[in-house]
Design an enzyme around this catalytic site. Structure first.
Site, PDB file in Angstrom:
ATOM      1  N   ASP A 132       0.842  -1.197   0.000  1.00 40.01           N
ATOM      2  CA  ASP A 132       0.000   0.000   0.000  1.00 40.01           C
ATOM      3  C   ASP A 132       0.878   1.247   0.000  1.00 40.01           C
ATOM      4  O   ASP A 132       2.015   1.201   0.461  1.00 40.01           O
ATOM      5  CB  ASP A 132      -0.861   0.051   1.280  1.00 40.01           C
ATOM      6  CG  ASP A 132      -2.058  -0.882   1.219  1.00 40.01           C
ATOM      7  OD1 ASP A 132      -2.410  -1.353   0.129  1.00 40.01           O
ATOM      8  OD2 ASP A 132      -2.658  -1.124   2.291  1.00 40.01           O
ATOM      9  N   ARG A 143      -0.984  -0.862  -8.455  1.00 37.26           N
ATOM     10  CA  ARG A 143      -2.365  -0.443  -8.177  1.00 37.26           C
ATOM     11  C   ARG A 143      -2.374   1.068  -8.331  1.00 37.26           C
ATOM     12  O   ARG A 143      -1.617   1.767  -7.659  1.00 37.26           O
ATOM     13  CB  ARG A 143      -2.789  -0.796  -6.749  1.00 37.26           C
ATOM     14  CG  ARG A 143      -4.165  -0.187  -6.386  1.00 37.26           C
ATOM     15  CD  ARG A 143      -4.430  -0.189  -4.892  1.00 37.26           C
ATOM     16  NE  ARG A 143      -4.480  -1.515  -4.339  1.00 37.26           N
ATOM     17  CZ  ARG A 143      -4.158  -1.810  -3.079  1.00 37.26           C
ATOM     18  NH1 ARG A 143      -3.734  -0.865  -2.261  1.00 37.26           N
ATOM     19  NH2 ARG A 143      -4.241  -3.051  -2.651  1.00 37.26           N
TER      20      ARG A 143
HETATM   21  C1  FAD Z   1      -8.642  -1.247  -3.625  1.00 37.67           C
HETATM   22  C2  FAD Z   1      -8.221   0.123  -3.187  1.00 37.67           C
HETATM   23  C3  FAD Z   1      -7.002   0.273  -2.550  1.00 37.67           C
HETATM   24  C4  FAD Z   1      -6.569   1.538  -2.164  1.00 37.67           C
HETATM   25  N1  FAD Z   1      -5.308   1.695  -1.657  1.00 37.67           N
HETATM   26  C5  FAD Z   1      -4.845   2.922  -1.374  1.00 37.67           C
HETATM   27  C6  FAD Z   1      -3.494   3.143  -0.980  1.00 37.67           C
HETATM   28  O1  FAD Z   1      -2.686   2.222  -0.878  1.00 37.67           O
HETATM   29  N2  FAD Z   1      -3.113   4.420  -0.727  1.00 37.67           N
HETATM   30  C7  FAD Z   1      -3.967   5.481  -0.838  1.00 37.67           C
HETATM   31  O2  FAD Z   1      -3.545   6.621  -0.623  1.00 37.67           O
HETATM   32  N3  FAD Z   1      -5.250   5.299  -1.210  1.00 37.67           N
HETATM   33  C8  FAD Z   1      -5.715   4.062  -1.487  1.00 37.67           C
HETATM   34  N4  FAD Z   1      -6.998   3.894  -1.888  1.00 37.67           N
HETATM   35  C9  FAD Z   1      -7.964   5.011  -1.752  1.00 37.67           C
HETATM   36  C10 FAD Z   1      -7.987   5.862  -2.992  1.00 37.67           C
HETATM   37  O3  FAD Z   1      -6.787   6.566  -3.098  1.00 37.67           O
HETATM   38  C11 FAD Z   1      -9.156   6.892  -2.940  1.00 37.67           C
HETATM   39  O4  FAD Z   1      -9.009   7.714  -1.832  1.00 37.67           O
HETATM   40  C12 FAD Z   1     -10.522   6.282  -2.861  1.00 37.67           C
HETATM   41  O5  FAD Z   1     -10.620   5.145  -3.681  1.00 37.67           O
HETATM   42  C13 FAD Z   1     -11.578   7.300  -3.320  1.00 37.67           C
HETATM   43  O6  FAD Z   1     -11.305   7.715  -4.639  1.00 37.67           O
HETATM   44  P1  FAD Z   1     -12.193   7.277  -5.913  1.00 37.67           P
HETATM   45  O7  FAD Z   1     -11.268   7.028  -7.049  1.00 37.67           O
HETATM   46  O8  FAD Z   1     -13.047   6.126  -5.525  1.00 37.67           O
HETATM   47  O9  FAD Z   1     -12.997   8.546  -6.310  1.00 37.67           O
HETATM   48  P2  FAD Z   1     -13.955   9.498  -5.480  1.00 37.67           P
HETATM   49  O10 FAD Z   1     -14.368  10.538  -6.412  1.00 37.67           O
HETATM   50  O11 FAD Z   1     -13.295   9.915  -4.211  1.00 37.67           O
HETATM   51  O12 FAD Z   1     -15.176   8.551  -5.136  1.00 37.67           O
HETATM   52  C14 FAD Z   1     -16.161   8.233  -6.078  1.00 37.67           C
HETATM   53  C15 FAD Z   1     -17.416   7.799  -5.313  1.00 37.67           C
HETATM   54  O13 FAD Z   1     -17.151   6.560  -4.632  1.00 37.67           O
HETATM   55  C16 FAD Z   1     -17.742   6.581  -3.336  1.00 37.67           C
HETATM   56  N5  FAD Z   1     -16.674   6.402  -2.331  1.00 37.67           N
HETATM   57  C17 FAD Z   1     -15.367   6.529  -2.543  1.00 37.67           C
HETATM   58  N6  FAD Z   1     -14.676   6.207  -1.426  1.00 37.67           N
HETATM   59  C18 FAD Z   1     -15.597   5.876  -0.483  1.00 37.67           C
HETATM   60  C19 FAD Z   1     -15.534   5.448   0.887  1.00 37.67           C
HETATM   61  N7  FAD Z   1     -14.359   5.290   1.516  1.00 37.67           N
HETATM   62  N8  FAD Z   1     -16.707   5.190   1.520  1.00 37.67           N
HETATM   63  C20 FAD Z   1     -17.898   5.318   0.915  1.00 37.67           C
HETATM   64  N9  FAD Z   1     -18.015   5.724  -0.384  1.00 37.67           N
HETATM   65  C21 FAD Z   1     -16.889   6.006  -1.068  1.00 37.67           C
HETATM   66  C22 FAD Z   1     -18.472   7.889  -3.189  1.00 37.67           C
HETATM   67  O14 FAD Z   1     -19.807   7.640  -3.581  1.00 37.67           O
HETATM   68  C23 FAD Z   1     -17.808   8.765  -4.213  1.00 37.67           C
HETATM   69  O15 FAD Z   1     -18.661   9.752  -4.721  1.00 37.67           O
HETATM   70  C24 FAD Z   1      -7.423   2.658  -2.334  1.00 37.67           C
HETATM   71  C25 FAD Z   1      -8.652   2.491  -2.971  1.00 37.67           C
HETATM   72  C26 FAD Z   1      -9.052   1.259  -3.415  1.00 37.67           C
HETATM   73  C27 FAD Z   1     -10.346   1.130  -4.126  1.00 37.67           C
END
Ligand code: FAD
Length: 304
Positions: A123, A174
């Site tokens: 991560d 990722r």
């Molecule tokens: C499998 C996976 C691993 C990840 N690993 C890391 C990592 O190692 N380091 C790191 O910095 N970040 C990590 N992230 C988090 C990532 O960086 C984002 O902060 C997160 O995915 C939200 O961004 P988005 O692309 O979904 O877009 P956004 O525009 O933020 O979200 C789109 C929509 O998804 C929904 N949503 C998003 N997140 C959530 C939540 N937590 N709870 C409820 N609804 C939500 C909401 O409806 C939102 O409108 C990871 C995410 C995923 C999916």
């Protein structure tokens, strides 16, 4: 403002309430909880990546406990024949105590994974750890370990350069937006700019022939990802989508129905409370998502 207000009151919200809210995002406190959740996901045609909660260890013994916990996870994955790999946080393996300690612990986890043909995703944490995390990844790959991948964050301005620097390794990445709050000097702040950089980085990685885990719930990026992999004629084994447990489940089901591979991030562990609180405090926007998602669940609106 509402997001920040939610974060401010969190510490006084009873643990039982935080537990109920975080229940959909965390598999539970024990390994059998994680096994149960992963088995159910596998039945739905989804892969998993298991994360042992335990960030920011303060001594060597705690870091070793995390290593041991991952050993137990690999054994469970093999015994139960689960379709799952693992995700590790380097601060849980001692990165903030000593680089060398972390390297040795990470090697233990990656070697154990290799014994059972499994894979370890490192991560990415906040920007104070980016350089060391990428350095450790590079060292492992240069030591000949191929069952390890890293995470790159599209909100960081440096990421496109990092991709070019890592290119000779053809890294397994990722790609996500990034969850920590970072200053404008090093990170794009504008929603559209982050999206644009995500697409730019994804293109660059696919161009290199990297295996990419497209980790997002943003429908625009899911659509762009789908379009780009089709444009390059990739087969379903050459990339995957990734999502967090309990988030946008209808969109997740749709991806699987459409024939894409999808991996769900499944955190579990005793430290669920600290994890939930820290994640929300690190990024108040998450508190807003969780609040609106919880309301949707309670009142049945189809926001997922
Ligand atoms: C499998 C996976 C691993 C990840 N690993 C890391 C990592 O190692 N380091 C790191 O910095 N970040 C990590 N992230 C988090 C990532 O960086 C984002 O902060 C997160 O995915 C939200 O961004 P988005 O692309 O979904 O877009 P956004 O525009 O933020 O979200 C789109 C929509 O998804 C929904 N949503 C998003 N997140 C959530 C939540 N937590 N709870 C409820 N609804 C939500 C909401 O409806 C939102 O409108 C990871 C995410 C995923 C999916």
């Amino acid at each position: 403002m509402l997001d920040r207000a939610i974060v401010r009151v969190l510490p006084v919200v009873p643990r039982s309430v935080v537990r109920r809210i975080s229940d959909s995002y965390i598999a539970g406190t024990t390994l059998p909880d994680a096994v149960r959740v992963v088995r159910a996901l596998n039945k739905q045609g989804k892969m998993a990546t298991i994360d042992v909660l335990g960030e920011e260890v303060s001594n060597r013994r705690e870091a070793l406990e995390i290593v041991q916990a991952y050993h137990d996870v690999f054994e469970a994955i093999e015994r139960e024949r689960l379709d799952s790999n693992v995700s590790v946080k380097l601060t849980a393996l001692g990165l903030n105590l000593a680089y060398e300690l972390c390297r040795v612990n990470l090697l233990r986890v990656v070697r154990h994974a290799a014994e059972s043909g499994n894979f370890v995703r490192i991560d990415m944490e906040d920007s104070s750890t980016t350089t060391e995390t990428l350095q450790l990844y590079r060292e492992l790959r240069e030591d000949g370990l191929d069952n390890v991948g890293v995470v790159l964050q599209a909100y960081l301005r440096r990421t496109i350069r990092d991709i070019r620097d890592l290119a000779p390794l053809r890294p397994n990445v990722r790609l996500c937006k990034g969850i920590y709050v970072e200053p404008p000097l090093i990170a794009y702040q504008d929603y559209e700019e982050v999206r644009e950089n995500f697409v730019r980085c994804l293109r660059e990685l696919l161009q290199l022939g990297s295996y990419v885990g497209i980790a997002t719930h943003d429908q625009f990026l899911i659509d762009e990802g789908t379009r780009l992999v089709a444009e390059r004629g990739l087969t379903r084994e050459q990339y995957e989508f990734q999502m967090l447990l309990g988030v946008r489940e209808l969109a997740a089901d749709r991806l699987v129905r459409d024939g894409h591979r999808l991996r769900i991030y499944v955190p579990f562990g005793e430290h669920w409370y600290q994890y939930a609180l820290r994640r929300l405090q690190e990024n108040p926007k998450m508190a807003g998502y969780v609040a609106s998602d919880t309301l949707n669940r309670l009142f049945g609106a189809d926001g997922r």
